[in-house]
Motif scaffolding. Structure first.
Motif, mmCIF file in Angstrom:
data_model
loop_
_atom_site.group_PDB
_atom_site.id
_atom_site.type_symbol
_atom_site.label_atom_id
_atom_site.label_comp_id
_atom_site.label_asym_id
_atom_site.label_seq_id
_atom_site.Cartn_x
_atom_site.Cartn_y
_atom_site.Cartn_z
ATOM 1 N N ASN A 174 -7.352 -5.663 -8.037
ATOM 2 C CA ASN A 174 -6.475 -6.101 -9.035
ATOM 3 C C ASN A 174 -6.838 -6.691 -10.103
ATOM 4 O O ASN A 174 -6.096 -7.295 -11.074
ATOM 5 N N ASN B 189 -7.724 -9.079 -2.200
ATOM 6 C CA ASN B 189 -8.153 -8.988 -3.289
ATOM 7 C C ASN B 189 -8.901 -10.575 -3.665
ATOM 8 O O ASN B 189 -9.371 -10.641 -4.827
ATOM 9 N N ARG C 55 -3.103 -4.060 -14.965
ATOM 10 C CA ARG C 55 -2.750 -2.935 -14.010
ATOM 11 C C ARG C 55 -2.942 -1.623 -14.839
ATOM 12 O O ARG C 55 -3.269 -0.525 -14.097
ATOM 13 N N PRO D 32 -4.208 -0.641 -8.676
ATOM 14 C CA PRO D 32 -4.237 -1.644 -7.758
ATOM 15 C C PRO D 32 -3.224 -1.931 -6.723
ATOM 16 O O PRO D 32 -3.211 -2.510 -5.830
ATOM 17 N N ASP D 33 -2.342 -0.614 -6.637
ATOM 18 C CA ASP D 33 -1.038 -0.717 -5.957
ATOM 19 C C ASP D 33 -1.142 -0.482 -4.576
ATOM 20 O O ASP D 33 -0.307 -1.033 -3.787
#
Length: 267
Positions: free
Chosen positions: A203, A249, A207, A242-243
């Motif tokens: 992350n 993270n 994004r 990053p989802d």
């Protein structure tokens, strides 16, 4: 979990069939003194008070049914992290029932999950849901494996390794190419099966940039596999950025695990 073992913090949950899942709630929890029968969930470990025990058992019975939970939780002198009971409630979720021959162990802030699931997407999603439900002090070790199948063929070829790229780029490293050579050999055995190539990042950064980079890397993998003889019409790509984290993270180790390429047999 069927049957299952659940162990807590000192607590653990264990089962014997389709989800054989054990939950261990206790640090250094002693081995269970009973063997769960198919359909049962065995709970072992140590908690500091009756309220913690009652809360855990109530949640387990809500998820699995009152007649399936075998209580072997002890009350003793252990110290639990702040809000530990609330986190345990979140971890005991209905998606655990998708695991067979499994064990969930909650030892303080260390959570580990083992067992078998039907596909890689399910394996990743269960761990991701766990990680996202906890705060940054918790760590989740995903020991789930996909049952022997075509998906398992790909997972075994990847063998928990990371397909590496040059930093911040969609250029494969020599080691990344060596891993893809093995993936290509496995894919050539999958006659007529469509495979999704999914890029993921940590992350850090924007994004939108991470989503673009993850897709570019998935496309680079597809192109390389095509050169190795894999029919690219049977490959599709997506970038999740990053989802879909599989680890926290908040640490370098966790971010490294989240920067990954996944291969999924399409339904």
């Amino acid at each position: 979990m069927n049957p299952s073992l659940f162990s807590m913090r000192r607590v653990a949950l264990m089962g014997a069939t389709a989800l054989a899942c054990a939950t261990a709630f206790a640090q250094n929890a002693a081995p269970p003194v009973a063997t769960p029968t198919p359909g049962q969930v065995l709970v072992t470990g140590t908690v500091p008070d009756e309220a913690s025990k009652a809360a855990a058992l109530a949640r387990l019975r809500e998820v699995y049914g009152p007649d399936r939970v075998v209580d072997q939780i002890a009350v003793g002198q252990v110290v639990l992290p702040a809000n530990w009971n609330n986190h345990v409630q979140k971890l005991i979720s209905p998606n655990l029932k998708a695991i067979s021959r499994g064990q969930l162990k909650i030892d303080g802030t260390a959570v580990s999950i083992t067992g078998e699931v039907s596909n890689e997407a399910q394996r990743q999603q269960i761990a991701s849901d766990m990680a996202s439900s906890l705060n940054s002090s918790y760590t989740v070790n995903n020991g789930l494996r996909v049952s022997a199948s075509e998906q398992g063929l790909l997972d075994n070829a990847l063998a928990n390794r990371v397909v590496a790229f040059e930093s911040g780029q969609a250029t494969l490293t020599p080691e990344g190419k060596r891993i893809l050579d093995e993936i290509a050999a496995a894919m050539l055995k999958l006659k007529g099966r469509h495979v999704e190539i999914i890029g993921n990042t940590d992350n850090e950064g924007l994004r939108a940039s991470n989503i673009s980079l993850s897709l570019a890397r998935a496309d680079a993998v597809k192109a390389y596999l095509g050169v190795k003889g894999v029919d690219d019409s049977m490959l599709s790509t997506s970038g999740q950025g990053p989802d879909r984290p599989v680890a926290s993270n908040n640490t370098a180790e966790g971010r490294a695990k989240n920067r990954r390429i996944e291969f999924r047999i399409a339904k």
